[in-house]
Design a protein around this motif. Structure first.
Motif, PDB file in Angstrom:
ATOM      1  N   ARG A   1     -31.788  -2.289  17.473  1.00 27.00           N
ATOM      2  CA  ARG A   1     -30.742  -2.771  16.566  1.00 27.00           C
ATOM      3  C   ARG A   1     -31.138  -4.116  15.965  1.00 27.00           C
ATOM      4  N   ARG A   2     -30.724  -4.296  14.732  1.00 24.33           N
ATOM      5  CA  ARG A   2     -30.840  -5.595  14.071  1.00 24.33           C
ATOM      6  C   ARG A   2     -29.431  -6.107  13.830  1.00 24.33           C
ATOM      7  N   LEU A   3     -29.115  -7.271  14.395  1.00 18.40           N
ATOM      8  CA  LEU A   3     -27.817  -7.903  14.186  1.00 18.40           C
ATOM      9  C   LEU A   3     -28.016  -9.010  13.160  1.00 18.40           C
ATOM     10  N   GLY A   4     -27.456  -8.810  11.971  1.00 17.04           N
ATOM     11  CA  GLY A   4     -27.625  -9.787  10.896  1.00 17.04           C
ATOM     12  C   GLY A   4     -26.309 -10.170  10.259  1.00 17.04           C
ATOM     13  N   ASP A   5     -26.405 -10.885   9.169  1.00 17.23           N
ATOM     14  CA  ASP A   5     -25.212 -11.336   8.453  1.00 17.23           C
ATOM     15  C   ASP A   5     -24.385 -10.175   7.919  1.00 17.23           C
TER      16      ASP A   5
END
Length: 162
Positions: A130-134
């Motif tokens: 997973r990528r947790l971004g804005d």
């Protein structure tokens, strides 16, 4: 054992782990970025939280050498105690809480920890990335290469130990 680990952005920017993908096996050693320490009576690993979990590892302190922090031996998970303010005697039982991070440098074959504690690297199946971004959370098939890196994001691996 199932756990979630953070892959540091600088690790990806350096081109490490570009072959990690979901459904594959990968060897990882970990560091625990310490936030609190308490005495422990038994070994184990526990994770709490939703987006970026807080990890508590309880186990026996192993002191691999004078130039690297100690390692906490909880069996399948043996993280380096990064950002710890003090050293503890070998064989102390501690429960250490922090953020569990993939550590590719010290645990690498030519790193400081591999010859001292080679069992600190274990094989894990990568169940999810997973990528947790804005913009929220995005599922990925593999870790990004440096050209596709979002520097402000946090990258998480959902792992199952073997």
């Amino acid at each position: 054992m199932r756990l979630v680990a953070v892959v540091p952005t600088h690790t990806l920017a350096d081109g490490e782990y570009d072959d990690v993908g979901t459904g594959r096996l990968a060897g990882f050693g970990f560091a625990l970025q310490v936030t609190s320490i308490a005495a422990a009576s038994s070994a184990g690993v526990r994770q709490e939280g939703s987006r970026v979990p807080t990890t508590t590892v309880a186990g026996t302190v192993r002191v691999p050498g004078t130039e690297v922090p100690p390692v906490l031996d909880a069996g399948l998970v043996q993280p380096l105690l990064a950002s710890a303010d003090e050293r503890w005697p070998a064989d102390s039982m501690l429960a250490v809480t922090g953020r569990l991070v993939v550590e590719p440098y010290l645990w690498a074959a030519d790193g400081m920890l591999w010859p001292l504690l080679p069992d600190g690297v274990r094989m894990w199946s990568v169940d999810r990335i997973r990528r947790l971004g804005d913009e929220g959370t995005e599922e990925l098939e593999s870790l990004p290469r440096p050209s596709g890196l979002e520097h402000a994001a946090t990258y998480l691996l959902d792992l199952e130990g073997h």
